[in-house]
Design a protein around this motif. Structure first.
Motif, PDB file in Angstrom:
ATOM      1  N   SER A 104      62.022 -58.373  -3.369  1.00 36.74           N
ATOM      2  CA  SER A 104      61.672 -57.214  -2.538  1.00 36.74           C
ATOM      3  C   SER A 104      60.314 -57.404  -1.863  1.00 36.74           C
ATOM      4  O   SER A 104      60.134 -57.039  -0.699  1.00 36.74           O
ATOM      5  CB  SER A 104      61.655 -55.933  -3.388  1.00 36.74           C
ATOM      6  OG  SER A 104      62.936 -55.699  -3.915  1.00 36.74           O
ATOM      7  N   ASP A 120      66.635 -53.792   1.942  1.00 41.24           N
ATOM      8  CA  ASP A 120      66.604 -54.006   0.495  1.00 41.24           C
ATOM      9  C   ASP A 120      67.874 -53.331  -0.045  1.00 41.24           C
ATOM     10  O   ASP A 120      68.037 -52.115   0.088  1.00 41.24           O
ATOM     11  CB  ASP A 120      65.327 -53.370  -0.089  1.00 41.24           C
ATOM     12  CG  ASP A 120      65.118 -53.749  -1.546  1.00 41.24           C
ATOM     13  OD1 ASP A 120      66.050 -53.550  -2.348  1.00 41.24           O
ATOM     14  OD2 ASP A 120      64.025 -54.241  -1.886  1.00 41.24           O
ATOM     15  N   ASP A 122      68.969 -52.662  -2.986  1.00 44.24           N
ATOM     16  CA  ASP A 122      68.748 -51.601  -3.976  1.00 44.24           C
ATOM     17  C   ASP A 122      68.290 -50.306  -3.302  1.00 44.24           C
ATOM     18  O   ASP A 122      68.733 -49.216  -3.660  1.00 44.24           O
ATOM     19  CB  ASP A 122      67.687 -52.037  -5.003  1.00 44.24           C
ATOM     20  CG  ASP A 122      68.264 -52.985  -6.053  1.00 44.24           C
ATOM     21  OD1 ASP A 122      69.497 -53.048  -6.181  1.00 44.24           O
ATOM     22  OD2 ASP A 122      67.465 -53.652  -6.737  1.00 44.24           O
ATOM     23  N   SER A 165      67.133 -58.314   0.974  1.00 47.77           N
ATOM     24  CA  SER A 165      66.673 -58.492  -0.401  1.00 47.77           C
ATOM     25  C   SER A 165      67.754 -57.950  -1.332  1.00 47.77           C
ATOM     26  O   SER A 165      68.043 -56.754  -1.333  1.00 47.77           O
ATOM     27  CB  SER A 165      65.355 -57.730  -0.568  1.00 47.77           C
ATOM     28  OG  SER A 165      65.048 -57.633  -1.921  1.00 47.77           O
TER      29      SER A 165
HETATM   30 MG    MG Z   1      64.018 -55.931  -5.693  1.00 48.15          MG
END
Ligand code: MG
Ligand code: ADP
Ligand code: S3P
Length: 262
Positions: A104, A120, A122, A165
């Motif tokens: 990240s 990202d 997540d 990411s």
């Molecule tokens: Mg991460």
């Protein structure tokens, strides 16, 4: 006083001159990339950007629109970086690796250095589900999270010029790797279990490690996943003892080498 029409005519002429110069400037960017590639020079040279800005500030003297002019030049430099990145990478860059390997953080730094887009995975899941990852695990379980992760990766299929990411477990499902490979080069970030522990020990955001925050557990899980990480990776960057900017520079150089070898 001059006629409005005459003044507007001047403006149009100046715009055309600016456009012509900007087009020349962009073609210089192409030449610079070729030169840097040929002589193996670093692609990103922040000190060069600072020197350019200094020259401009001096040339502006005490002009009343100094801030606005500087803003325009900042934008020109940003767009030039975008042209450079498009020239260098016609694919997305997907970062994989164990929790705490720096995906990240490196992703955000790369985004700024290359003026590329960034996702990202997540963060996308958290936004879609409107709850933190640890709550998704606690309420719905890991399988549900993995389904969210696979859907989020599928949703990236039309992304271009993007740094992606991934979460550390994205490689567990073969379909995720297959989907990423369609439009991305995959970069594996690695670090020793000791380094990982040092980086994540104070975080309660990684449910897989909550209650397992020790070198033995990290080492074991890392070993179980190692084959998946390695087989998915186009390139591998070791991150122990390196700072983020150096990692980004090494990553860019390795990707360029990979391209010239293809
Ligand atoms: Mg991460
Ligand atoms: N190369 C590095 N050197 C020092 N600290 C790092 C490095 N890479 C990441 N970190 C730190 O480690 C923590 C985890 O990084 P993060 O980017 O969230 O990893 P990941 O996304 O792979 O789980 C963050 O606090 C980050 O600042
Ligand atoms: O390795 C894993 O299984 C996970 C890694 C996390 O992402 P980071 O690797 O960015 O910490 C996050 O997706 C989730 O907690 C599960």
């Amino acid at each position: 006083m001059r006629e409005l029409k005459e003044i507007r005519n001047d403006l149009n002429q100046y715009d055309l001159q600016i456009l012509e110069l900007l087009m020349k400037r962009f073609s210089c960017i192409g030449e610079i990339i070729e030169y840097k590639k040929a002589f193996g020079l670093p692609i990103l040279q922040p000190e060069q950007e600072d020197a350019q800005q200094e020259t401009l500030i001096r040339a502006m003297g005490k002009h009343g629109c100094k801030e606005e002019l500087l803003g325009i030049f900042r934008q020109i430099m940003e767009e030039s970086k975008r042209v450079q990145s498009r020239n260098l990478f016609h694919y997305n860059i997907a970062l994989i690796g164990f929790m705490g390997s720096g995906k990240s953080t490196v992703s955000k730094c790369l985004k700024d250095m290359l003026a590329m887009n960034e996702v990202d995975v997540d963060t996308r899941i958290v936004e879609d589900q409107k709850m933190p990852i640890k709550d998704i695990f606690a309420e719905y379980g890991e399988e549900y999270f993995r389904n969210c992760e696979s859907s989020a990766i599928i949703s990236l299929k039309d992304c271009r010029q993007t740094i992606i990411s991934c979460g550390g477990g994205a490689v567990i499902r073969e379909e995720n790797v297959k989907n990423l490979k369609k439009n991305s080069r995959i970069v594996l970030l690695t670090a020793s279990p000791e380094t990982i522990l040092e980086r994540v020990k104070d975080s309660d955001e990684r449910p897989i490690l909550n209650g397992n925050m020790n070198v033995e557990y990290i080492k074991g899980l890392m070993e179980r996943r190692a084959g998946l990480y390695k087989s998915a990776a186009d390139i591998i960057i070791e991150t122990d003892g390196k700072n983020i900017v150096d990692i980004c520079e090494e990553l860019i150089q390795s990707l360029m080498k990979l391209e010239s070898a293809v």
